[in-house]
Design a protein around this motif. Structure first.
Motif, PDB file in Angstrom:
ATOM      1  N   ALA A  96       0.805  -1.225   0.000  1.00  0.00           N
ATOM      2  CA  ALA A  96       0.000   0.000   0.000  1.00  0.00           C
ATOM      3  C   ALA A  96       0.835   1.271   0.000  1.00  0.00           C
ATOM      4  CB  ALA A  96      -0.934  -0.005   1.211  1.00  0.00           C
ATOM      5  N   SER A  97       2.154   1.138   0.026  1.00  0.00           N
ATOM      6  CA  SER A  97       3.040   2.307   0.037  1.00  0.00           C
ATOM      7  C   SER A  97       4.042   2.196  -1.111  1.00  0.00           C
ATOM      8  CB  SER A  97       3.767   2.416   1.382  1.00  0.00           C
ATOM      9  OG  SER A  97       2.850   2.644   2.434  1.00  0.00           O
ATOM     10  N   PRO A  98       3.624   2.553  -2.319  1.00  0.00           N
ATOM     11  CA  PRO A  98       4.513   2.431  -3.480  1.00  0.00           C
ATOM     12  C   PRO A  98       5.593   3.511  -3.492  1.00  0.00           C
ATOM     13  CG  PRO A  98       2.467   3.488  -4.118  1.00  0.00           C
ATOM     14  CD  PRO A  98       2.293   3.071  -2.685  1.00  0.00           C
ATOM     15  N   SER A 128      18.950  11.097   4.190  1.00  0.00           N
ATOM     16  CA  SER A 128      17.924  10.155   3.725  1.00  0.00           C
ATOM     17  C   SER A 128      17.949   9.997   2.216  1.00  0.00           C
ATOM     18  CB  SER A 128      16.529  10.630   4.163  1.00  0.00           C
ATOM     19  OG  SER A 128      16.424  10.709   5.564  1.00  0.00           O
ATOM     20  N   THR A 129      17.580   8.806   1.782  1.00  0.00           N
ATOM     21  CA  THR A 129      17.410   8.536   0.356  1.00  0.00           C
ATOM     22  C   THR A 129      16.055   7.877   0.153  1.00  0.00           C
ATOM     23  OG1 THR A 129      18.500   6.382   0.581  1.00  0.00           O
ATOM     24  CG2 THR A 129      19.882   8.252  -0.061  1.00  0.00           C
ATOM     25  N   GLY A 130      15.506   8.035  -1.048  1.00  0.00           N
ATOM     26  CA  GLY A 130      14.246   7.404  -1.397  1.00  0.00           C
ATOM     27  C   GLY A 130      13.037   8.248  -1.043  1.00  0.00           C
ATOM     28  N   SER A 131      11.909   7.865  -1.630  1.00  0.00           N
ATOM     29  CA  SER A 131      10.641   8.555  -1.381  1.00  0.00           C
ATOM     30  C   SER A 131       9.517   7.583  -1.706  1.00  0.00           C
ATOM     31  CB  SER A 131      10.525   9.819  -2.239  1.00  0.00           C
ATOM     32  OG  SER A 131       9.262  10.433  -2.085  1.00  0.00           O
ATOM     33  N   LEU A 132       8.503   7.543  -0.853  1.00  0.00           N
ATOM     34  CA  LEU A 132       7.354   6.671  -1.119  1.00  0.00           C
ATOM     35  C   LEU A 132       6.068   7.370  -0.693  1.00  0.00           C
ATOM     36  CD1 LEU A 132       6.358   5.452   1.844  1.00  0.00           C
ATOM     37  CD2 LEU A 132       8.323   3.946   1.528  1.00  0.00           C
ATOM     38  N   SER A 133       4.963   6.774  -1.076  1.00  0.00           N
ATOM     39  CA  SER A 133       3.653   7.325  -0.753  1.00  0.00           C
ATOM     40  C   SER A 133       2.988   6.432   0.287  1.00  0.00           C
ATOM     41  CB  SER A 133       2.786   7.414  -2.011  1.00  0.00           C
ATOM     42  OG  SER A 133       1.506   7.924  -1.703  1.00  0.00           O
ATOM     43  N   GLU A 138       0.357  10.022   1.428  1.00  0.00           N
ATOM     44  CA  GLU A 138       1.263  10.930   2.127  1.00  0.00           C
ATOM     45  C   GLU A 138       2.713  10.606   1.760  1.00  0.00           C
ATOM     46  OE1 GLU A 138       2.069  12.563   6.696  1.00  0.00           O
ATOM     47  OE2 GLU A 138       0.613  10.961   6.315  1.00  0.00           O
ATOM     48  N   THR A 139       3.449  11.622   1.298  1.00  0.00           N
ATOM     49  CA  THR A 139       4.828  11.419   0.874  1.00  0.00           C
ATOM     50  C   THR A 139       5.747  11.271   2.078  1.00  0.00           C
ATOM     51  OG1 THR A 139       4.471  12.693  -1.149  1.00  0.00           O
ATOM     52  CG2 THR A 139       6.753  12.365  -0.451  1.00  0.00           C
ATOM     53  N   VAL A 140       6.576  10.239   2.047  1.00  0.00           N
ATOM     54  CA  VAL A 140       7.541   9.976   3.114  1.00  0.00           C
ATOM     55  C   VAL A 140       8.942  10.140   2.556  1.00  0.00           C
ATOM     56  CG1 VAL A 140       8.441   8.248   4.722  1.00  0.00           C
ATOM     57  CG2 VAL A 140       5.973   8.377   4.270  1.00  0.00           C
ATOM     58  N   ARG A 211       4.964   5.156  18.903  1.00  0.00           N
ATOM     59  CA  ARG A 211       4.298   6.350  18.374  1.00  0.00           C
ATOM     60  C   ARG A 211       3.554   5.997  17.082  1.00  0.00           C
ATOM     61  NH1 ARG A 211       6.610  11.285  20.553  1.00  0.00           N
ATOM     62  NH2 ARG A 211       8.195  10.754  22.108  1.00  0.00           N
ATOM     63  N   TYR A 212       2.567   6.813  16.756  1.00  0.00           N
ATOM     64  CA  TYR A 212       1.743   6.557  15.580  1.00  0.00           C
ATOM     65  C   TYR A 212       2.424   7.076  14.323  1.00  0.00           C
ATOM     66  CZ  TYR A 212      -2.278   6.601  12.423  1.00  0.00           C
ATOM     67  OH  TYR A 212      -3.120   6.387  11.374  1.00  0.00           O
ATOM     68  N   ASN A 213       2.494   6.238  13.298  1.00  0.00           N
ATOM     69  CA  ASN A 213       3.076   6.611  12.000  1.00  0.00           C
ATOM     70  C   ASN A 213       4.381   7.408  12.164  1.00  0.00           C
ATOM     71  OD1 ASN A 213       1.134   5.319  10.510  1.00  0.00           O
ATOM     72  ND2 ASN A 213      -0.011   7.168   9.969  1.00  0.00           N
ATOM     73  N   PRO A 214       5.412   6.755  12.661  1.00  0.00           N
ATOM     74  CA  PRO A 214       6.651   7.466  12.987  1.00  0.00           C
ATOM     75  C   PRO A 214       7.542   7.730  11.774  1.00  0.00           C
ATOM     76  CG  PRO A 214       6.908   5.152  13.475  1.00  0.00           C
ATOM     77  CD  PRO A 214       5.495   5.321  12.993  1.00  0.00           C
ATOM     78  N   PHE A 215       7.023   8.473  10.789  1.00  0.00           N
ATOM     79  CA  PHE A 215       7.839   8.855   9.633  1.00  0.00           C
ATOM     80  C   PHE A 215       7.839  10.367   9.517  1.00  0.00           C
ATOM     81  CE2 PHE A 215       3.628   7.377   8.067  1.00  0.00           C
ATOM     82  CZ  PHE A 215       3.100   8.598   7.652  1.00  0.00           C
ATOM     83  N   ASN A 216       8.718  10.891   8.649  1.00  0.00           N
ATOM     84  CA  ASN A 216       8.905  12.338   8.517  1.00  0.00           C
ATOM     85  C   ASN A 216       9.040  12.996   9.895  1.00  0.00           C
ATOM     86  OD1 ASN A 216       8.640  12.044   5.739  1.00  0.00           O
ATOM     87  ND2 ASN A 216       6.480  12.621   5.717  1.00  0.00           N
ATOM     88  N   PRO A 217      10.024  12.555  10.682  1.00  0.00           N
ATOM     89  CA  PRO A 217      10.098  12.999  12.080  1.00  0.00           C
ATOM     90  C   PRO A 217      10.667  14.405  12.228  1.00  0.00           C
ATOM     91  CG  PRO A 217      11.990  11.654  11.582  1.00  0.00           C
ATOM     92  CD  PRO A 217      11.123  11.636  10.341  1.00  0.00           C
TER      93      PRO A 217
END
Length: 282
Positions: A96-98, A128-133, A138-140, A211-217
């Protein structure tokens, strides 16, 4: 996964509950050497530069890297293992996160000297490297320290904690979060390395509290408790628990414009400037 405590024998003791360390130094020594924080260093020495300093909170004696000394001083642990597969967190793309795997690598981690807890969201010394949805919406682009995440239904998210070469170890539990989450945290016997695998729909594994959805900290995620290895085995860093009941085993003496902090047993000596900055360890 449950916390795996690791208790090394106490090898250093000092009566330094408050600064200066008058009870552990000869009368002729300048006791205004050790500070509790980088901010205190700046207060006493406004021109002190960024660099490695020896601090003490009364319970521990430890080195940190003091950054931002001209503005808002902060403490960091310098990581010695910084290869492509060391000290990183990854949100593995797929399901679910391409997109492309988001991997954040760290060279230093932010440490609160009062609680000895890492702010895993501080990315000052990370790339950081890479990017996903995330969930396709939501872009990470970045991850906090010590987190493995994926949204494929399987624990293919990756993470690595590697504190070898430092004088600290992990003293924290790990747990999973998210929907259908699963994962593992494999802690080495000396608690200096942890291999993380986590995932779900979407799911992750991280140090507790989860923590909830711990990305883009961002800064403000105190999540990883550390402790001293209590062994003088690092070539460049010190972290020793102090046990006053065992008797003083630290002595501060003078050598010209420097102060020498002698550690016994172990035979190490920290050569400090007047501001407490470490000039060398010998």
């Amino acid at each position: 996964m449950a916390k795996m405590p690791f208790r090394a024998p106490v090898i250093l003791a000092a009566t330094c509950a408050a600064l200066p360390l008058a009870a552990t130094v000869p009368a002729h020594a300048d006791t205004g050497v050790l500070h509790r924080s980088c901010q205190q260093v700046r207060q006493n020495f406004p021109s002190a530069p960024n660099g490695t300093y020896l601090l003490s909170d009364g319970a521990k004696l430890f080195t940190v890297y003091c950054a931002d000394m001209t503005t808002a001083p902060k403490e960091y642990v310098t990581l010695e293992r910084t290869g492509s597969s060391e000290n990183y967190s990854q949100y593995t793309a797929g399901g679910a996160s391409p997109g492309a795997n988001v991997r954040t690598r760290f060279t230093r981690i932010r440490l609160d000297p009062a609680t000895f807890t890492v702010d895993i969201g501080d990315l000052k010394y990370a790339s950081s490297t890479g990017s996903l949805s995330h969930g396709g919406s939501e872009t990470v682009t970045g991850m906090p320290y010590a987190v493995a995440m994926s949204c494929t239904g399987t624990p293919v998210g990756e993470g690595d904690i590697d504190l070898r070469g430092t004088a600290v170890k992990v003293d924290n539990a790990f747990a999973t979060g998210g929907a259908g989450s699963s994962g593992t945290a494999t802690v080495s016997p000396d608690a200096q390395t942890v291999t993380l695998r986590g995932g779900g729909f979407c799911g992750w594994i991280m140090p507790t509290p989860v923590r909830y959805n711990p990305f883009n900290p961002g800064p403000g995620m105190p999540n990883l408790k550390l402790d001293c290895t209590n062994q003088i085995r690092s070539a460049s860093q010190i972290c020793l628990r102090l046990a006053p009941a065992a008797g003083p085993r630290m002595q501060v003496t003078r050598e010209g414009s420097h102060r020498l902090v002698h550690l016994r047993p172990g035979g190490r000596t920290a050569v400090l400037g007047l501001d407490g900055q470490v000039r060398s360890l010998r």
